[in-house]
Design a protein around this motif. Structure first.
Motif, PDB file in Angstrom:
ATOM      1  N   TYR A 240     -26.118 -36.980  83.799  1.00 12.33           N
ATOM      2  CA  TYR A 240     -27.093 -38.066  83.581  1.00 12.33           C
ATOM      3  C   TYR A 240     -26.443 -39.085  82.645  1.00 12.33           C
ATOM      4  CZ  TYR A 240     -31.847 -39.981  83.463  1.00 12.33           C
ATOM      5  OH  TYR A 240     -32.951 -40.776  83.639  1.00 12.33           O
TER       6      TYR A 240
ATOM      7  N   GLN B 295     -29.773 -38.626  93.753  1.00 13.45           N
ATOM      8  CA  GLN B 295     -30.318 -39.033  92.455  1.00 13.45           C
ATOM      9  C   GLN B 295     -29.993 -38.024  91.368  1.00 13.45           C
ATOM     10  OE1 GLN B 295     -34.474 -39.276  93.671  1.00 13.45           O
ATOM     11  NE2 GLN B 295     -34.417 -41.496  93.471  1.00 13.45           N
ATOM     12  N   VAL B 296     -29.936 -38.537  90.139  1.00 11.64           N
ATOM     13  CA  VAL B 296     -29.911 -37.679  88.965  1.00 11.64           C
ATOM     14  C   VAL B 296     -31.303 -37.760  88.340  1.00 11.64           C
ATOM     15  CG1 VAL B 296     -27.453 -37.830  88.523  1.00 11.64           C
ATOM     16  CG2 VAL B 296     -28.943 -39.624  87.624  1.00 11.64           C
TER      17      VAL B 296
ATOM     18  N   ARG C 167     -35.161 -39.408  82.374  1.00 18.63           N
ATOM     19  CA  ARG C 167     -35.810 -38.197  82.905  1.00 18.63           C
ATOM     20  C   ARG C 167     -35.132 -36.919  82.431  1.00 18.63           C
ATOM     21  NH1 ARG C 167     -36.860 -41.826  87.405  1.00 18.63           N
ATOM     22  NH2 ARG C 167     -39.035 -41.575  88.001  1.00 18.63           N
TER      23      ARG C 167
ATOM     24  N   GLN D  99     -34.286 -33.021  91.034  1.00 20.77           N
ATOM     25  CA  GLN D  99     -35.740 -33.171  90.888  1.00 20.77           C
ATOM     26  C   GLN D  99     -36.157 -32.581  89.531  1.00 20.77           C
ATOM     27  OE1 GLN D  99     -37.742 -35.039  92.469  1.00 20.77           O
ATOM     28  NE2 GLN D  99     -36.531 -35.494  94.270  1.00 20.77           N
ATOM     29  N   THR D 100     -36.496 -33.488  88.638  1.00 23.95           N
ATOM     30  CA  THR D 100     -36.773 -33.101  87.245  1.00 23.95           C
ATOM     31  C   THR D 100     -37.723 -31.909  87.137  1.00 23.95           C
ATOM     32  OG1 THR D 100     -36.663 -35.476  86.855  1.00 23.95           O
ATOM     33  CG2 THR D 100     -37.322 -34.109  84.997  1.00 23.95           C
TER      34      THR D 100
END
Ligand SMILES: N[C@@H](CCC(=O)N[C@@H](CS)C(=O)NCC(=O)O)C(=O)O
Length: 239
Positions: free
Chosen positions: A9, A54-55, A15, A67-68
C-alpha cells in the motif's frame, strides 16, 4: 516459523490503516512494501498479484489477500478477535461495518476540495454524535463491560478506537457527551499491544494532511489539488 505478513500500500493511512491497527493489536509483527509510484502499482497489477487490480493487498500464509474487509476478517479470525460463536461474530461484524462507514468519511475528508472540507467536517461530527456514538455508548452502559462484544477484545474494539482517535485529531471534544466511550477509549488505548502502536516510532501512519504537505513531492496548492482529485477518483472507483 511462518513468514511475517507483508502489506502492499502507499505510505499513508487510507484503507490499509485498519489492517495495521489490527495486526498491531494482535501483537503480530509485519513488513510493508510501500507503493511510491504509479509504476509500482502497475507492476503489481501486471504481475497478477492483485485479484481486482487494487490495493490494500496483504501477503499472509501463502495467500495474496485483497478487499479490506476480507483481510480484516481473516486476521481477526486467525488471532481470536472475531467472537466465540456465530452470534458474537455477527455482532462484531455489524459494529465494524457501521464504524467503517464513519471511518470512510474521515479517510476521504483530506481529499475533498477546501471549500467542501468545512461542510463535511460538520456533517461528519453530526453523524458521529447522532448516529454512531450513541449506539456504542448505550452498549457499554447497558452491559457494563470493558469491550463491545463477549467481554474480550475484538475487531470491533480495534476499529472503533481507530475511528475515535482519527476523529479526535480533527474534533478534539467529539466524545464530550459520551462518558462511557471516553473511559472505554482510554482503557482500550492502554492494552499493551495497542499502547505500543500508539507510541512514536510504531507503524501507525500520521494524519494524511501532514504527509501530503510535509513531504517534498507536494510543493504547491495545484499539486495538492490534483492529488485530491486523483484520490477522490480512485476512492470512488473503488467503493
Ligand atoms: N473494496 C476495495 C476497494 C480498494 C480500493 O479502492 N483501492 C484503491 C486504493 S485505496 C485502488 O487500488 N485503486 C486503484 C484502482 O482502482 O485502479 C477494498 O476495500 O479493498
Amino acid at each position: 516459523m511462518a513468514a511475517r505478513p507483508k502489506l502492499h500500500y502507499p505510505n499513508g493511512r487510507g484503507r490499509m490503516e485498519s489492517v495495521r491497527w489490527l495486526l498491531a493489536a494482535a501483537g503480530v509483527e509485519f513488513d510493508e512494501e510501500f507503493l511510491e509510484t504509479k509504476e509500482q502499482l502497475h507492476k503489481l497489477q501486471d504481475g497478477n498479484h492483485l485479484l481486482f487490480q487494487q490495493v490494500p493487498m496483504v501477503e499472509i500464509d501463502g495467500m495474496k489477500l485483497v478487499q479490506t474487509r476480507s483481510i480484516l476478517h481473516y486476521i481477526a479470525d486467525k488471532y481470536h478477535l472475531f467472537g466465540k460463536d456465530l452470534k458474537e461474530r455477527t455482532l462484531i461484524d455489524m459494529y465494524v461495518e457501521g464504524t467503517l462507514d464513519l471511518l470512510e468519511l474521515i479517510i476521504m475528508h483530506p481529499f475533498l476540495k477546501p471549500d467542501d472540507q468545512q461542510k463535511e467536517m460538520v456533517s461528519m461530527a453530526q453523524k458521529a454524535k447522532i448516529r454512531y456514538f450513541p449506539v456504542f455508548e448505550k452498549i457499554l452502559r447497558d452491559h457494563g463491560q470493558s469491550f463491545l462484544v463477549g467481554n474480550q477484545l475484538s475487531l470491533a474494539d480495534v476499529i472503533l478506537l481507530q475511528t475515535i482517535l482519527a476523529l479526535e485529531e480533527k474534533i478534539p471534544n467529539i466524545l464530550s457527551a459520551f462518558p462511557f466511550l471516553q473511559e472505554y477509549s482510554v482503557k482500550i488505548s492502554n492494552i499493551p499491544t495497542i499502547k505500543r502502536f500508539l507510541e512514536p516510532g510504531s507503524k501507525k501512519k500520521p494524519p494524511p494532511d501532514e504527509i501530503y504537505f510535509e513531504e517534498e513531492f507536494i510543493e504547491t496548492r495545484e499539486q495538492y489539488e490534483k492529488l485530491q482529485n486523483d484520490m477522490v477518483a480512485i476512492l470512488q472507483k473503488g467503493s
